[in-house]
Design a protein around this motif. Structure first.
Motif, PDB file in Angstrom:
ATOM      1  N   UNK A 232     -38.178  52.542  34.582  1.00  0.00           N
ATOM      2  CA  UNK A 232     -37.152  52.328  35.610  1.00  0.00           C
ATOM      3  C   UNK A 232     -36.929  53.572  36.461  1.00  0.00           C
ATOM      4  N   UNK A 233     -37.198  54.746  35.892  1.00  0.00           N
ATOM      5  CA  UNK A 233     -37.020  55.994  36.639  1.00  0.00           C
ATOM      6  C   UNK A 233     -38.171  56.269  37.605  1.00  0.00           C
ATOM      7  N   UNK A 234     -39.274  55.545  37.470  1.00  0.00           N
ATOM      8  CA  UNK A 234     -40.417  55.732  38.364  1.00  0.00           C
ATOM      9  C   UNK A 234     -40.132  55.091  39.713  1.00  0.00           C
ATOM     10  N   UNK A 235     -40.721  55.649  40.764  1.00  0.00           N
ATOM     11  CA  UNK A 235     -40.633  55.013  42.070  1.00  0.00           C
ATOM     12  C   UNK A 235     -41.594  53.826  42.119  1.00  0.00           C
ATOM     13  N   UNK A 236     -41.373  52.933  43.061  1.00  0.00           N
ATOM     14  CA  UNK A 236     -42.286  51.795  43.195  1.00  0.00           C
ATOM     15  C   UNK A 236     -43.691  52.262  43.571  1.00  0.00           C
ATOM     16  N   UNK A 237     -43.777  53.331  44.318  1.00  0.00           N
ATOM     17  CA  UNK A 237     -45.100  53.860  44.672  1.00  0.00           C
ATOM     18  C   UNK A 237     -45.836  54.346  43.424  1.00  0.00           C
ATOM     19  N   UNK A 238     -45.119  55.049  42.527  1.00  0.00           N
ATOM     20  CA  UNK A 238     -45.748  55.484  41.276  1.00  0.00           C
ATOM     21  C   UNK A 238     -46.182  54.275  40.450  1.00  0.00           C
ATOM     22  N   UNK A 239     -45.313  53.286  40.348  1.00  0.00           N
ATOM     23  CA  UNK A 239     -45.653  52.099  39.560  1.00  0.00           C
ATOM     24  C   UNK A 239     -46.895  51.407  40.105  1.00  0.00           C
ATOM     25  N   UNK A 240     -47.025  51.392  41.420  1.00  0.00           N
ATOM     26  CA  UNK A 240     -48.145  50.678  42.038  1.00  0.00           C
ATOM     27  C   UNK A 240     -49.491  51.292  41.698  1.00  0.00           C
ATOM     28  N   UNK A 241     -49.489  52.563  41.272  1.00  0.00           N
ATOM     29  CA  UNK A 241     -50.753  53.250  40.987  1.00  0.00           C
ATOM     30  C   UNK A 241     -51.228  53.060  39.552  1.00  0.00           C
TER      31      UNK A 241
ATOM     32  N   UNK B 203     -46.126  63.162  38.693  1.00  0.00           N
ATOM     33  CA  UNK B 203     -45.993  63.015  40.133  1.00  0.00           C
ATOM     34  C   UNK B 203     -46.847  61.905  40.705  1.00  0.00           C
ATOM     35  N   UNK B 204     -48.141  61.948  40.419  1.00  0.00           N
ATOM     36  CA  UNK B 204     -49.075  60.994  41.030  1.00  0.00           C
ATOM     37  C   UNK B 204     -49.261  59.720  40.217  1.00  0.00           C
ATOM     38  N   UNK B 205     -48.867  59.751  38.948  1.00  0.00           N
ATOM     39  CA  UNK B 205     -49.079  58.628  38.010  1.00  0.00           C
ATOM     40  C   UNK B 205     -50.548  58.421  37.678  1.00  0.00           C
ATOM     41  N   UNK B 206     -51.404  59.409  37.990  1.00  0.00           N
ATOM     42  CA  UNK B 206     -52.802  59.336  37.566  1.00  0.00           C
ATOM     43  C   UNK B 206     -52.889  59.504  36.048  1.00  0.00           C
TER      44      UNK B 206
END
Length: 339
Positions: free
Chosen positions: A121-130, A218-221
């Motif tokens: 829930x703390x992740x941004x949607x952009x992070x989740x999308x990756x 940061x990048x969710x890689x």
């Protein structure tokens, strides 16, 4: 922390780490971490905050071939020179003074572990999308590893992976069942009757899902893939099927599976599959079989976890064993794929 609590001797483990040239300062403390309920995982930390991670089999009577951390050690060592992101291996402890079972010790990898809803829930949607495409790309990279080049060509049989999986997990189910499940038996019959022809052979992780990776905050890689105990040789689409089995999407009913991937931003299962197809160049024609097999296998794993927790409560992770409804929900979802 006492060895009765951790099933390890922290003092002896500190000496072992020092003997391997690790920068141990003072005494080490050992604390069980993670929500996994198969092999037991520990954070090991010295007085100067140097950290490692250790894994050992669960307590009590184990099923044959299960929880083999020595095999994990071999796999991680072999993959160390590839593009597959894995934690660095420190070594395998086979000393009763440290642990009564083999103990795999690896480097601690800093990063984000999405194993709780508040983390997701703390992740941004952009992070989740990756995350979904990232896992798909990791699978594609793993399946591209040259077996002979890394010395894993003899890791397992080269015969039909589906048939081997059916044989193995039926045996596991019979050894760990605590109740009758006619729907699971019906699913087993369908899988037996619909085994696809093998198209290729690769290293397969067997259990790659969102809680088994460490992500860049940061990048969710993907920084590291964890929990290699089910790794073997098999059809690469089986790996994708297992990942999708653990991947609830928006609109799915709640069945007790960790469902962070239902949050806005996370890819749906078809998008994850398409990302894999693009990264690997593989055809997905038989994916429904492998996805159903993945859910069938996870259902049996869940029942095994429930059995081990019943037989030895110390094996249960924080929050206790999974509910029976999780098995039932997985089987129902898999049966939907068979129609």
């Amino acid at each position: 922390m006492s060895s009765t609590t951790t099933a390890l001797d922290a003092v002896a483990l500190g000496r072992w780490l020092a003997s391997r040239g690790e920068p141990v300062v003072g005494e080490v403390a050992v604390e069980r971490i993670g929500l996994g309920q198969s092999n037991l995982t520990y954070l090991v930390q010295d007085e100067d905050s140097h950290r490692w991670v250790a894994r050992r089999p669960p307590l009590g009577t184990l099923l044959a071939s299960a929880h083999d951390v020595a095999r994990e050690h071999r796999i991680l060592t072999a993959l160390a020179g590839t593009a597959v992101p894995t934690p660095g291996v420190v070594g395998l402890v086979e000393d009763d003074a440290v642990c009564a079972a083999p103990l795999l010790v690896v480097e601690h990898v800093d990063g984000l572990v999405v194993d709780r809803m508040d983390v997701a829930e703390a992740m941004t949607e952009e992070q989740r999308s990756r995350v979904g495409p990232g896992l798909a790309e990791v699978l594609a990279g793993l399946h591209a590893v040259d077996l002979e080049e890394v010395g894993l060509q003899d890791l397992a049989s080269h015969s039909s992976y589906a048939q081997r999986q059916l044989k193995r997990w039926i045996r596991q189910w019979e050894a760990s069942r605590t109740r009758d499940l006619p729907d699971l038996d019906r699913l087993t019959g369908w899988l037996h009757d619909h085994v696809p022809e093998r198209t290729s052979l690769s290293v397969v992780h067997g259990d790659l899902h969102i809680r088994n990776v460490i992500l860049d905050p940061g990048t969710a890689a993907v920084r590291a893939v964890l929990d290699w105990e089910l790794c073997t040789l098999g059809d690469p689409l089986a790996d994708l099927g297992s990942t999708l089995a653990y991947w609830p999407e928006a609109g799915d009913p709640w069945i007790g599976l960790f469902d962070a991937t239902r949050l806005p931003g996370f890819s749906g299962r078809r998008d994850v599959a398409e990302a894999y197809a693009v990264a690997s160049g593989r055809d997905l024609e038989d994916l429904a079989f492998w996805e159903a097999l993945g859910m069938w296998k996870v259902a049996i794993i869940v029942e095994g976890v429930r059995r081990r927790a019943r037989d030895e409560p110390a094996n249960a992770a924080e929050g206790g064993p999974p509910p029976a409804e999780l098995t039932d929900g997985l089987v129902a979802r898999a049966l939907d794929l068979t129609t």
